[in-house]
Structure formats: C-alpha cells, structure tokens
Design an enzyme around this catalytic site. Structure first.
Site, PDB file in Angstrom:
ATOM      1  CG  ASP B  12      50.856  26.383  43.113  1.00 50.63           C
ATOM      2  OD1 ASP B  12      51.893  25.809  42.698  1.00 50.63           O
ATOM      3  OD2 ASP B  12      49.935  26.767  42.367  1.00 50.63           O
ATOM      4  CG  ASP B 107      55.127  23.409  40.833  1.00 54.32           C
ATOM      5  OD1 ASP B 107      54.483  22.346  40.815  1.00 54.32           O
ATOM      6  OD2 ASP B 107      54.974  24.308  39.994  1.00 54.32           O
ATOM      7  CD  GLU B 108      49.558  22.189  42.301  1.00 53.83           C
ATOM      8  OE1 GLU B 108      48.349  22.277  42.407  1.00 53.83           O
ATOM      9  OE2 GLU B 108      50.125  21.972  41.205  1.00 53.83           O
TER      10      GLU B 108
END
Lengths: 368, 388
Positions: B12, B107-108
């Site tokens: 993350d 983003d993850e």
C-alpha cells in the site's frame, strides 16, 4: 530421350533446382522440374515464377529430349539410388520416365515439357563479377535483417548498390538494419546501380555459391541473373524505393563499449532464455568495467549476466530485443565488437573491431 | 513461515498521489498537500499528505471541510496520468517477482508469492526487497504487509503506516488481530460496525469468541464472513484479473443508415473511444475487426491483422474504414462495431522502428487529447466531423 548419368551428377542437379520449385503454386506444372538432354549435358530447370534456377551437369546423351517430372518424387528417387551408372529413358509419347540401375527399374509419370515456362534470356549488357566467398560473406552478414512480413515488400528484400568499385548490401525490417560494403572489380556499365533483390533469392545464392566460385550478376530493369559455375539463377527484382538508410545512422555516440564477441554472444544466449514469451526484452546496463545483462520472466525465472568490457564515454542503460543482438553476434566474424550507444531511445550500433565495412543498427525497446 | 500454506504480500503506497506531487516538487515537501481540487469546488479529498492529516484532513472528506480544517493546505487537482504511470512502474516491480498480482487501485495491490521463494528468497525477504526497490526506483514509500492470506496481509500493511513493514503469521492472530477495532474486518463498514457495537462487540477479539450460529442469526451470510475473518481465516485467492482479450464498442443507429459518410463518422467515433480505452488500460492490439449489421439483421464481421500493435485512433479508424469500403454492400446499415484484439501491454510492444513507422506525432496528439478529456470530460474535444 535417353542418357547415362552418375548418381552424383543427378543428385547435384536435383538439389540445386529444388530450391526454386513452387511449393504453393496453383499451376501443377510448376511442382515439377524440367530436365533437358542435349550435347552430353543434362539441364535441370525449376521456377516458381518469382525465381528460376537452371543447373547443367555432364551426362552421356544417347538421344536428346526433355520431360517434366514431379520434383518431389524424382528427387526422392534420385536420393535413394545406388551409386552406380544410371540410365534415364523417356517415352516421348506419354512422358513416362524410366530410371534403370543395375537390374532394377523405376518408372514415374512425366508431364509435357511444352507446358513448362521458359526462363527469360537476359541481355548481358550490365554485368559484374564478384568473388564468391566475399559475396557469400556479405550476404551472411546482411540478409538475416530483412523482414519476412509481406505487407511491406520493400523490407523483405536486400538493397544492392554498386558504385565504381564499391558494392553495398543493406537490409532492414525497420527494427534493425545491417549494412556491409565490399570491393569489387569496377564495371563501367554499372555505375550507380541500385536494386532490391528478394531476400529468398539472395539467401539461396549464398547457399549455392562455392568458396572458390565467381558470381556473375546481370541486371535488367526488373530482373537479375546470377551465374555461378554451372548454375543460372534468375529472379525478379522488388519494385519501389528503398528508404534512405544513411539518415538513420547516428553520427557519434555517448558511450562506446568494446567487448569480446564470444562472451557477449554467450551471455545474450543465456539471457534470452529468461525473457517473457513473445517479448524477448533484455536490459543492458553499462558500467565502467562491465556490461550487466538482465532479463526475467515471472513464469520461468531471471538472470543476471556480467560481461567484461572497455568503456569509452558515459555509463548508460538500454533495453533491446535479444533476438536482434543474437542475430548480429552470430555473424560478426571478428574477435571483438563495438557497441555504440547514444541514449535509451536511439539506435545502438554494433560493428566489428577492425572491420570498417560492416555496420549493424538496432533500435531499442522503449520501456516505461 | 514454513508452515504457511500461502504467502501473500499486500503493498500500500503511503499517501500516494500527494507523495508523488511532493517528490516532483520539492516546494511541497513537509507541507500539507491535499489532492482533489480547489477548496471552493464541489468534490472530495482523494488523497492528502501526512502533514495534512495532522490537521484532521482525511480521504473522501468534502474539500470545503478540508479547507476549514486546514486553510493553509495546498490544494491540487491531481495529475492522474502521472499517478497512473508511477503505478505502472510499481506494478512492473511486482511482476518481476510473481505473475499473481491483483491491483486494487493505483496505489495498492496483493501479491501471491507462494512458491517464489526458490527464486527470490523467503516471502519476508521478497516483501523487504519490494519495499526497498519501490523506494529506490520511484523515490516513494510503501507500507508492506506479509501474511498467510489477503485479509491478514492487508491488516499488516496498515499497522505501521507510513513506511511500515509488518508480518502476521497464523500464531500472531490473537496477539495482533484481536485487539483491533471491528472496522478493520474486511466487509465491515460504518453501519455494520455500529450494529456490532450494539452488542458490545467493539474489537475483533470479541467477535472471534462468538459462536457461528450466533453471528449467522444476526448478520446472515456476513456472519459467516465475520466468523472466519475474526479468526484470521481467509481463503480468497489473489486474482490477477480477467485478462482483457479485446476492446471494442458498437453503435446501433436510431434509424437505419444508407449514407456511407454517416457510417464512416460513426466508425471514427468508435475508433476514438476504443483507442482511448486501450490507452487507459495501457494496451495495444494487432487485430482490428469491423462488425456490420444490415437492416435485415444479417451481420458480417471482417478483420485485418496489422504488422505492429497499435493503440492509436487514427490507425484503428483507417483499418475499420478500409474494411467498411471493401465489404459494405451499399444497403442500409443498422449497427456498426469496431473491436481491437490480440492485445499486449503497451510497454512490451515498445520496439522502436526506422523509416516512418513511428507515429510519435500522432501518439503525442492522442496523449494531449487524452489529457484534455481527463480534465474537462469526454466531450470536451472532438473532431469537427463528429459535431452534431
């Protein structure tokens, strides 16, 4: 038609013209080869209408004549004949062809020679003779770079240019470009010649040219004739304008490495094993004393190769299709090669150390 | 870790969009950066830097509220194209370790590295390597969780943000997971949390002590999920996603069309849409298919294979147009469609070419138009031919 021949001579003729036999042609006659007996020679002819080959071998002719036989069956038969005197006799009424050896006999069907296309006779006005081993070597270093994609025919050919005593061969598939020049005896009628020869034609030429042969080339508007010893090969030329290759050759470089060809080739061969299916991307990073080659495929594994180099200029990194590098490293005869780089989006140049006549450009792969 | 059936990593990125802006603009470092738009605009915060979080700014908070809490904050509209490119770089790192990557957003992502230890070392090592490489190669920090399933990996990555690195094994469940609030359970939102608290169930540990029947009775099928997750059980696979096989679109005309030019205009519009979607997904294709349905419902499809992959509207239109000219029987058309297939990731077909095969200008134009559409909407810019 009736004649006596050695197995060796028959096999030679068959093997040479087999290269021009049409494999996917709708005309049945073109799947055959024409054999013609006259003046104690036997002439083999085959063509796919793009390229035609004639090969003449010595035989003892009893009765002149000609026939078209199935290229496939006739050559398979000849290959398996015993090494003794062979008798060939054709019945002109039904073209049935009898092959006798010792006490045995094979009879195969033939076709009428009247139906076989006649190869054009070229005016020998524009001719030049090239040393066979030089020509072969030049072809070996260039022809592989031609494209196999028929949607852009120009790039499936090899550009041949003659200017005074200089012969140049160039081929490109737009991702890489190979250039080779060589010196020939000048030919007055041929100044500023520039033609595109089909890639298939030129690679066949390199296969049938012997080390000690001389190759005579004759050009017309649309065709080229190669004469090598007892063989004539005639081919159409590719129409169109070959792009100006000079303009894509980078002037200068920011990094130049010097590396042993064998080390580079072997590392690249191993690195190409670990590339993703269908992509063949290898990353090369150049440092002061070493070139590091990496590739990885999550499904297979990864590799890190370090090769010793001499670097002149900046450290840098770039990605290439490993196949394009392997192709050139396999044909670079010299012990060492230079790799010249400008940046990660400009063509890299490979050239043998000590051979000014060969140049290979390879465009990188843009990676995000 | 030896006994773990699976090895899952959750990565993350820390305050991703804001961190990218701070990385590229030193003037923003150490300052509260809020991505989402101007404070006087309607809309919400998409990401904010850790400095802004100290003022109580949170993701999904209305911009106006963010401005009230942090009037000195630097409000930026955000550059999604850039975040997307950085995200691709990061995902490329993931894919060097395993093909089993499930991106949840830019983003993850989850990674299943089970069985990759032979190549890259133990899962914990892989997690550390990935964290280091992200930092080294993008200049951004990530929080990484390593665990035996997706749920625990995600909990782990969240425990020590920013720049955290936490490993949770099956034996750590009681110590690490149980003290956490119920909100941390996957599938528990504000409402369910409130509902749970009505029974006094505020921590995961308390939920874990409830019998299955009890949970099922009160929460139905969610009860089963609560039961398993509270014990740290989760067998959801890491799903690398359906591979996109083709990208296409079609239009049915309001009235059957006999005018070839109108059909061509429709093809141009379809080509633009398909090109845009390809570029958005970072794909390029090599086969272009035209679909034609006539007024009597007879339908034909005709395809052409290109030499090189393309994601460019102009090329897609050219081919679709040629196929149309070649195959149209001059009768009324009810529907046209354009599809691009034989897809490959754009960055793997980036082989450059000599002699005008590069379409740098066209590519730049397409990118510029994409940026305009990102900013001002899909209808913001179009070809004159498509104006109605």
């Amino acid at each position: 038609m009736k004649l006596y021949a050695s197995r060796e001579n028959l096999l030679h003729g068959v093997n040479i013209v087999q290269r021009a036999v049409a494999t996917k042609n709708p005309l049945p006659i073109l799947s055959g080869m024409l054999i013609t007996a006259e003046d104690n020679t036997l002439k083999f002819t085959a063509t796919d209408l793009e390229m035609g080959i004639e090969c003449t071998v010595p035989v003892t002719v009893v009765e002149q004549g000609s026939v078209v036989v199935s290229a496939r069956y006739f050559s398979e038969v000849v290959r398996r004949l015993p090494d003794i005197r062979i008798e060939l006799e054709v019945n002109p009424n039904n073209h049935s062809t009898n092959i006798r050896y010792g006490q045995s006999e094979i009879s195969i069907h033939g076709m009428s020679p009247e139906d076989f296309p006649i190869l054009p006779q070229l005016d020998r006005e524009k001719s030049v003779t090239i040393n066979g081993s030089l020509f072969r070597n030049m072809i070996k270093q260039v022809a592989f770079a031609a494209s196999s994609d028929n949607s852009r025919p120009i790039f499936t050919g090899v550009l041949l240019e003659i200017n005074g005593e200089q012969l140049k061969l160039v081929a490109t598939d737009t991702h890489r470009l190979a250039f080779r020049s060589g010196k020939i005896a000048s030919s007055q009628n041929l100044d500023n010649l520039s033609v595109i020869i089909p890639g298939k034609t030129i690679s066949e030429i390199s296969k049938i040219t012997g080390e000690d042969s001389q190759v005579q080339l004759t050009f017309t508007e649309n065709q080229v004739l190669f004469e090598i010893d007892n063989i004539c090969l005639i081919s159409r030329l590719i129409n169109g304008q070959f792009p100006n290759y000079n303009q894509v050759v980078p002037q200068g470089y920011k990094s130049r490495i010097r590396v042993k060809s064998k080390d580079f080739l072997e590392s690249m061969e191993r690195a190409s094993l670990m590339t993703k299916e269908g992509s063949s991307v290898v990353k090369i990073s150049i440092e002061e004393l070493s070139m590091n080659i990496t590739s990885n495929s999550p499904d297979i594994g990864r590799i890190y190769e370090q090769v010793q180099i001499y670097l002149e200029g900046e450290e840098t990194s770039i990605s290439f299709n490993s196949r394009y590098l392997l192709d050139v490293l396999k044909v670079a005869d010299d012990e060492e090669v230079y790799l010249e780089l400008t940046d990660s989006l400009s063509p890299g140049i490979v050239k043998p150390v000590g051979n000014e006549n060969y140049l290979y450009l390879i465009l990188p792969i843009r990676t995000l | 870790m030896e006994g773990w059936a699976r090895k899952i990593i959750h990565v993350d990125m820390d305050a991703f969009f804001a961190a990218v802006e701070q990385r590229d603009n030193p003037g923003l470092r150490g300052k509260p950066v809020i991505i989402g738009g101007r404070p006087d605009q309607r809309g919400v915060v998409s990401t904010c830097s850790y400095e802004a979080r100290q003022f109580g700014v949170r993701s999904a908070m209305p911009l106006r509220e963010a401005f009230r809490r942090c009037p000195n904050g630097i409000f930026l509209p955000g550059n999604h194209k850039k975040y997307w490119a950085v995200s691709r770089e990061i995902q490329k790192i993931f894919r060097e370790y395993t093909p089993l990557v499930e991106p949840l957003s830019l983003d993850e992502a989850f990674l299943d590295v089970t069985g990759c230890e032979g190549l890259f070392g133990p899962a914990v090592e892989i997690g550390k390597q990935i964290k280091d490489r992200i930092s080294r190669e993008t200049g951004l920090t990530a929080s990484v969780g390593v665990a035996c399933n997706k749920f625990l990996a995600k909990v782990a990555s969240d425990l020590e943000k920013p720049s955290g690195f936490v490993v949770i094994g099956p034996k750590d469940v009681e110590r690490v997971l149980w003290p956490l609030p119920v909100r941390r359970i996957w599938g528990v939102g504000e409402k369910t949390a409130l509902h749970l608290s009505e029974f006094g169930w505020t921590t995961i540990g308390i939920v874990a002590q409830q019998p299955l029947a009890n949970l099922k009775e009160r929460f139905g099928s969610l009860g089963e999920q609560l039961y398993a997750l509270a014990r740290g059980w989760d067998d959801r696979p890491v799903n690398p996603g359906r591979e996109v096989k083709s990208v296409g679109n079609e239009t049915t005309f309001a009235r059957d069309i006999e005018d070839g030019d109108k059909v061509k205009a429709a093809l141009l519009e379809l080509a633009q849409e398909v090109g845009r979607r390809l570029r958005k997904q970072g794909l390029a294709g090599r086969v272009i298919t035209l679909k034609l349905r006539y007024a009597d419902f007879t339908t034909i499809t005709r395809a052409e294979t290109l030499v090189e992959h393309t994601d460019w509207d102009g090329e897609i239109y050219r081919v679709a147009h040629d196929l149309f000219i070649k195959n149209w029987d001059q009768t009324a058309v009810r529907l046209v469609g354009v599809t691009v297939s034989k897809l490959a990731p754009r960055d793997e077909v980036g082989q450059l070419a000599f002699f005008g095969q590069n379409r740098e200008k066209e590519e730049k134009l397409a990118e510029a138009l994409d940026r305009v559409r990102d900013k001002f909407g899909e209808k913001a810019v179009t070809r004159a031919r498509l104006l109605k």
